[in-house]
Design a protein around this motif. Structure first.
Motif, PDB file in Angstrom:
ATOM      1  N   LEU A  51      29.621  41.463  55.830  1.00  0.00           N
ATOM      2  CA  LEU A  51      30.364  42.686  55.545  1.00  0.00           C
ATOM      3  C   LEU A  51      31.757  42.303  55.058  1.00  0.00           C
ATOM      4  CD1 LEU A  51      29.975  45.800  55.864  1.00  0.00           C
ATOM      5  CD2 LEU A  51      31.160  45.587  58.059  1.00  0.00           C
ATOM      6  N   PRO A  52      32.031  42.394  53.758  1.00  0.00           N
ATOM      7  CA  PRO A  52      33.313  41.924  53.216  1.00  0.00           C
ATOM      8  C   PRO A  52      34.459  42.905  53.472  1.00  0.00           C
ATOM      9  CG  PRO A  52      31.966  42.791  51.445  1.00  0.00           C
ATOM     10  CD  PRO A  52      31.127  42.845  52.683  1.00  0.00           C
ATOM     11  N   MET A  53      34.876  42.958  54.715  1.00  0.00           N
ATOM     12  CA  MET A  53      36.032  43.779  55.081  1.00  0.00           C
ATOM     13  C   MET A  53      37.196  42.833  55.394  1.00  0.00           C
ATOM     14  SD  MET A  53      34.947  46.787  54.573  1.00  0.00           S
ATOM     15  CE  MET A  53      36.181  47.844  55.345  1.00  0.00           C
ATOM     16  N   GLY A  54      38.235  43.347  56.027  1.00  0.00           N
ATOM     17  CA  GLY A  54      39.386  42.503  56.324  1.00  0.00           C
ATOM     18  C   GLY A  54      39.963  41.929  55.045  1.00  0.00           C
ATOM     19  N   HIS A  55      40.262  40.633  55.073  1.00  0.00           N
ATOM     20  CA  HIS A  55      40.846  39.976  53.909  1.00  0.00           C
ATOM     21  C   HIS A  55      39.887  39.950  52.719  1.00  0.00           C
ATOM     22  CE1 HIS A  55      44.447  38.794  55.998  1.00  0.00           C
ATOM     23  NE2 HIS A  55      43.754  38.201  56.950  1.00  0.00           N
ATOM     24  N   GLU A  56      38.592  40.065  52.978  1.00  0.00           N
ATOM     25  CA  GLU A  56      37.624  39.954  51.883  1.00  0.00           C
ATOM     26  C   GLU A  56      37.338  41.280  51.172  1.00  0.00           C
ATOM     27  OE1 GLU A  56      36.770  37.350  50.523  1.00  0.00           O
ATOM     28  OE2 GLU A  56      37.207  35.806  52.014  1.00  0.00           O
ATOM     29  N   PHE A  57      37.925  42.371  51.639  1.00  0.00           N
ATOM     30  CA  PHE A  57      37.679  43.650  50.955  1.00  0.00           C
ATOM     31  C   PHE A  57      38.216  43.601  49.522  1.00  0.00           C
ATOM     32  CE2 PHE A  57      38.666  48.206  50.087  1.00  0.00           C
ATOM     33  CZ  PHE A  57      37.358  48.669  50.121  1.00  0.00           C
ATOM     34  N   THR A  58      39.348  42.939  49.328  1.00  0.00           N
ATOM     35  CA  THR A  58      39.892  42.772  47.979  1.00  0.00           C
ATOM     36  C   THR A  58      38.934  41.978  47.104  1.00  0.00           C
ATOM     37  OG1 THR A  58      42.151  42.855  48.822  1.00  0.00           O
ATOM     38  CG2 THR A  58      41.852  41.927  46.633  1.00  0.00           C
ATOM     39  N   SER A  59      38.264  40.978  47.692  1.00  0.00           N
ATOM     40  CA  SER A  59      37.287  40.187  46.932  1.00  0.00           C
ATOM     41  C   SER A  59      36.155  41.078  46.427  1.00  0.00           C
ATOM     42  CB  SER A  59      36.717  39.060  47.800  1.00  0.00           C
ATOM     43  OG  SER A  59      37.739  38.210  48.266  1.00  0.00           O
ATOM     44  N   LEU A  60      35.715  42.009  47.269  1.00  0.00           N
ATOM     45  CA  LEU A  60      34.657  42.935  46.863  1.00  0.00           C
ATOM     46  C   LEU A  60      35.134  43.845  45.733  1.00  0.00           C
ATOM     47  CD1 LEU A  60      31.988  44.458  47.106  1.00  0.00           C
ATOM     48  CD2 LEU A  60      32.963  45.715  49.044  1.00  0.00           C
ATOM     49  N   VAL A  61      36.330  44.394  45.871  1.00  0.00           N
ATOM     50  CA  VAL A  61      36.853  45.300  44.836  1.00  0.00           C
ATOM     51  C   VAL A  61      36.977  44.570  43.500  1.00  0.00           C
ATOM     52  CG1 VAL A  61      38.829  46.716  44.147  1.00  0.00           C
ATOM     53  CG2 VAL A  61      38.059  46.729  46.526  1.00  0.00           C
ATOM     54  N   LEU A  62      37.500  43.347  43.523  1.00  0.00           N
ATOM     55  CA  LEU A  62      37.646  42.579  42.282  1.00  0.00           C
ATOM     56  C   LEU A  62      36.285  42.239  41.676  1.00  0.00           C
ATOM     57  CD1 LEU A  62      40.584  40.167  43.176  1.00  0.00           C
ATOM     58  CD2 LEU A  62      40.610  42.046  41.537  1.00  0.00           C
ATOM     59  N   ALA A  63      35.303  41.915  42.523  1.00  0.00           N
ATOM     60  CA  ALA A  63      33.956  41.621  42.023  1.00  0.00           C
ATOM     61  C   ALA A  63      33.372  42.837  41.313  1.00  0.00           C
ATOM     62  CB  ALA A  63      33.049  41.178  43.165  1.00  0.00           C
ATOM     63  N   LEU A  64      33.585  44.021  41.883  1.00  0.00           N
ATOM     64  CA  LEU A  64      33.098  45.247  41.256  1.00  0.00           C
ATOM     65  C   LEU A  64      33.790  45.487  39.920  1.00  0.00           C
ATOM     66  CD1 LEU A  64      33.046  47.558  44.414  1.00  0.00           C
ATOM     67  CD2 LEU A  64      31.044  46.663  43.206  1.00  0.00           C
ATOM     68  N   LEU A  65      35.103  45.366  39.896  1.00  0.00           N
ATOM     69  CA  LEU A  65      35.856  45.614  38.672  1.00  0.00           C
ATOM     70  C   LEU A  65      35.483  44.638  37.562  1.00  0.00           C
ATOM     71  CD1 LEU A  65      39.427  46.367  40.115  1.00  0.00           C
ATOM     72  CD2 LEU A  65      37.854  47.990  39.057  1.00  0.00           C
ATOM     73  N   GLN A  66      35.432  43.347  37.904  1.00  0.00           N
ATOM     74  CA  GLN A  66      35.166  42.338  36.884  1.00  0.00           C
ATOM     75  C   GLN A  66      33.727  42.396  36.395  1.00  0.00           C
ATOM     76  OE1 GLN A  66      36.525  38.819  38.932  1.00  0.00           O
ATOM     77  NE2 GLN A  66      38.664  39.439  38.791  1.00  0.00           N
ATOM     78  N   THR A  67      32.782  42.655  37.306  1.00  0.00           N
ATOM     79  CA  THR A  67      31.387  42.823  36.893  1.00  0.00           C
ATOM     80  C   THR A  67      31.243  44.055  35.999  1.00  0.00           C
ATOM     81  OG1 THR A  67      30.615  41.793  38.934  1.00  0.00           O
ATOM     82  CG2 THR A  67      29.007  43.090  37.701  1.00  0.00           C
ATOM     83  N   GLY A  68      32.062  45.079  36.282  1.00  0.00           N
ATOM     84  CA  GLY A  68      32.031  46.309  35.498  1.00  0.00           C
ATOM     85  C   GLY A  68      32.827  46.262  34.217  1.00  0.00           C
ATOM     86  N   GLY A  69      33.307  45.085  33.838  1.00  0.00           N
ATOM     87  CA  GLY A  69      33.949  44.933  32.536  1.00  0.00           C
ATOM     88  C   GLY A  69      35.452  45.006  32.526  1.00  0.00           C
ATOM     89  N   TYR A  70      36.094  45.168  33.690  1.00  0.00           N
ATOM     90  CA  TYR A  70      37.554  45.191  33.715  1.00  0.00           C
ATOM     91  C   TYR A  70      38.064  43.761  33.584  1.00  0.00           C
ATOM     92  CZ  TYR A  70      42.307  46.463  35.067  1.00  0.00           C
ATOM     93  OH  TYR A  70      43.665  46.664  35.085  1.00  0.00           O
ATOM     94  N   PRO A  71      38.954  43.475  32.622  1.00  0.00           N
ATOM     95  CA  PRO A  71      39.367  42.090  32.356  1.00  0.00           C
ATOM     96  C   PRO A  71      40.169  41.487  33.508  1.00  0.00           C
ATOM     97  CG  PRO A  71      40.683  43.628  31.059  1.00  0.00           C
ATOM     98  CD  PRO A  71      39.594  44.428  31.702  1.00  0.00           C
ATOM     99  N   PRO A  72      39.864  40.263  33.903  1.00  0.00           N
ATOM    100  CA  PRO A  72      40.618  39.601  34.984  1.00  0.00           C
ATOM    101  C   PRO A  72      41.985  39.145  34.505  1.00  0.00           C
ATOM    102  CG  PRO A  72      39.008  38.092  34.068  1.00  0.00           C
ATOM    103  CD  PRO A  72      38.774  39.412  33.393  1.00  0.00           C
ATOM    104  N   LYS A  73      42.924  39.015  35.448  1.00  0.00           N
ATOM    105  CA  LYS A  73      44.271  38.550  35.107  1.00  0.00           C
ATOM    106  C   LYS A  73      44.310  37.019  35.141  1.00  0.00           C
ATOM    107  CE  LYS A  73      46.685  42.678  36.798  1.00  0.00           C
ATOM    108  NZ  LYS A  73      47.699  43.211  37.737  1.00  0.00           N
ATOM    109  N   VAL A  74      43.658  36.418  34.153  1.00  0.00           N
ATOM    110  CA  VAL A  74      43.575  34.958  34.061  1.00  0.00           C
ATOM    111  C   VAL A  74      43.871  34.554  32.621  1.00  0.00           C
ATOM    112  CG1 VAL A  74      42.057  32.954  34.333  1.00  0.00           C
ATOM    113  CG2 VAL A  74      41.863  34.879  35.898  1.00  0.00           C
ATOM    114  N   GLU A  75      44.530  33.403  32.450  1.00  0.00           N
ATOM    115  CA  GLU A  75      44.881  32.942  31.112  1.00  0.00           C
ATOM    116  C   GLU A  75      43.628  32.768  30.250  1.00  0.00           C
ATOM    117  OE1 GLU A  75      45.704  31.586  34.005  1.00  0.00           O
ATOM    118  OE2 GLU A  75      47.637  30.557  33.927  1.00  0.00           O
ATOM    119  N   PRO A  76      43.707  33.131  28.974  1.00  0.00           N
ATOM    120  CA  PRO A  76      42.549  33.020  28.074  1.00  0.00           C
ATOM    121  C   PRO A  76      41.947  31.621  28.013  1.00  0.00           C
ATOM    122  CG  PRO A  76      44.278  34.322  27.046  1.00  0.00           C
ATOM    123  CD  PRO A  76      44.869  33.751  28.299  1.00  0.00           C
TER     124      PRO A  76
END
Length: 515
Positions: A81-106
């Motif tokens: 269950l990705p809660m606590g500190h890992e809840f952000t990891s879940l949200v980012l996984a959803l966003l990036q899988t859904g096509g939202y661009p990550p904040k990483v150098e090209p």
């Protein structure tokens, strides 16, 4: 599962989804599985682009769920269950899988895309670990970008059989294709450097080709971030070399002594440092480690990867690290029963007997935290009494599963070759050695300045191996300044490190004007 405030925040994030997401849950008849199902249903209600499919025991690890696209080219799984500190990891996984661009150098994205072969990553975490999310988020991102990469986050507290079978005694622990790949905090660039061996040489050549800086800051904690920002705001060419942002605060839960902030988590403060530094005109070279300092008209700083950086002035702000016991067996079993972060590794010792070595505030706080997890906690202190604050001692002595042993000097760590099984301590009252069977040892005996890399250089150190500085944060070498916990400055506190960083930067600027 989620309260209304969190739901509303998450709804705003999920509005950024571009493509549909398919979440397949592997469920069973456990309370954790029901909690996971409730979480996923809450998430699905917040976006029409998310579909939940529930299947009984589909994966070998249940409860767990995958985050994918309908075409099935993303391989991310959360086992637990990705809660606590890992809840952000879940949200980012959803966003990036859904096509939202990550904040990483090209160029980093391109490096991930060009990795060839199959990489099956498994990361064992604890939900209280502050270092784990960076690893989980880095590997999830890699799985989004490259179809040949898969990653599963595994909550060690739920999958205890795996933890025991693989002798995992510290988190995060990363496996690649069934073999241990790494342990402890690792950045995306550090992971890529281990996979793409040619990248280190390319990076070293790139760094060595940089023009000299006006100010070069070495470190990534409170003093270093402040120094770099103060320098950049003067409009001078500023560089920063660090292994990570945050330093010691990465292992700190709640920070309540920064006057402008009521309370903040260490990892959050580290993220603030990095964001602020990167929003200034500062050339950040990370993750890299300095290995020496050569004085001259231009001061030269060699790096571990073979590169060399030159600057007119240098600010040393490398902070401090955990002090070790320096006894036989300790080094061998670090990460295998020897631990320094109770918040990170504590959950792995559920219902086991453990020891805490130390008698100050950090040791007693660790013992209090661990008493709620472990079967029994033994605190060993070398003196005749604890030195922690009275209120902490009162709390400690109120716990029924804690024992205090005074006048105990640890002399050896014992193990079975794979993990710790005890320690030997000298009873200073009787001058006899005694054995204490434990599964883990949490070392809380203070910190040491990170100055080993400066030995052999003209930078003068005191008897504690701290960098000697004057009131202007000048060192013994012209053009070289130092700030924060690495220096002889008294009282090691975040706010003092920040002030030190500002002073060192202003002194460096004054030096540049006069020379």
């Amino acid at each position: 599962m989620l309260d209304n405030q969190v739901k509303e925040q998450l709804r705003n994030y999920l509005a950024k989804l571009v493509n549909p997401i398919e979440i397949v849950a592997s469920i069973n008849d456990t309370e954790k599985s029901r909690e996971m199902t409730a979480l996923l249903r809450d998430i699905a209600e917040l976006s029409s682009k998310i579909t939940i499919i529930e299947r009984a025991g589909e994966d070998k690890r249940s409860p767990s769920f995958s985050v994918n696209r309908p075409e099935g080219n993303v391989h991310i799984r959360f086992a637990g269950l990705p809660m606590g500190h890992e809840f952000t990891s879940l949200v980012l996984a959803l966003l990036q899988t859904g096509g939202y661009p990550p904040k990483v150098e090209p160029d980093v994205i391109e490096q991930i895309k060009h990795l060839t072969g199959n990489y099956e990553f498994e990361t064992y975490i604890s939900l209280s670990c502050q270092n784990c999310p960076e690893v989980v988020q880095a590997l999830n991102l890699m799985a989004v970008v490259n179809p040949g990469i898969s990653h599963v986050m595994i909550d060690g507290a739920i999958f205890q059989d795996e933890v025991n079978e693989r002798h995992i005694m510290a988190v995060p622990t990363i496996y690649l294709n069934g073999k241990e790949f790494g342990q402890g905090r690792m950045s995306l660039k550090e992971i890529l450097a281990k996979l793409d061996t040619g990248s280190a040489k390319r990076e070293a050549e790139k760094i060595s080709a940089k023009a000299p800086f006006d100010v070069l800051v070495i470190g990534g904690g409170s003093a270093a971030a402040t120094s770099a920002i103060y320098a950049a705001r003067k409009g001078i060419r500023t560089g920063l070399i660090t292994e990570n942002f945050g330093g010691q605060i990465l292992n700190t839960t709640d920070i309540e002594n920064i006057i402008a902030i009521r309370k903040i988590e260490g990892t959050h403060l580290a993220a603030v440092y990095e964001d602020n530094v990167r929003n200034h005109d500062i050339d950040v070279m990370m993750p890299h480690r300095a290995t020496g300092l050569i004085p001259g008209e231009l001061i030269e700083v060699p790096l571990e990867n073979g590169a060399s950086v030159k600057s007119k002035t240098v600010i040393l702000a490398t902070g401090a690290s955990w002090r070790k016991m320096e006894v036989p067996g300790e080094e061998k079993y670090i990460g295998r029963g020897i631990a320094f972060c109770p918040h990170c590794d504590g959950p792995l010792y559920k219902n086991r007997k453990i020891a805490v070595v130390g008698g100050g505030n950090s040791a007693v706080e660790a013992a209090i935290d661990l008493a709620g997890i472990a079967e029994h906690v033994t605190v060993l202190v070398r003196g005749t009494k604890l030195t922690a604050d009275t209120v902490l001692q009162e709390k400690l002595f109120s716990l029924k599963n804690v024992t205090l042993i005074t006048q105990a000097q640890t002399v050896e760590v014992t193990g079975d070759g794979q993990k710790v099984n005890g320690l030997v301590y000298k009873d200073l009252a009787t001058a006899t050695n005694r054995t204490l069977p434990v599964a883990g040892i949490f070392v809380q005996i203070g910190q040491v300045p990170t100055t080993d890399w400066l030995k052999g250089t003209p930078v003068k150190l005191n008897e504690k191996n701290e960098i000697e500085v004057d009131v202007y944060n000048k060192t013994s070498v012209p053009g070289v300044f130092a700030a924060g916990d690495v220096t002889s400055s008294p009282y090691k506190q975040i706010v003092i490190a920040m002030g030190d960083g500002a002073k060192a930067s202003l002194s460096a600027f004054d030096y540049l004007i006069r020379h």
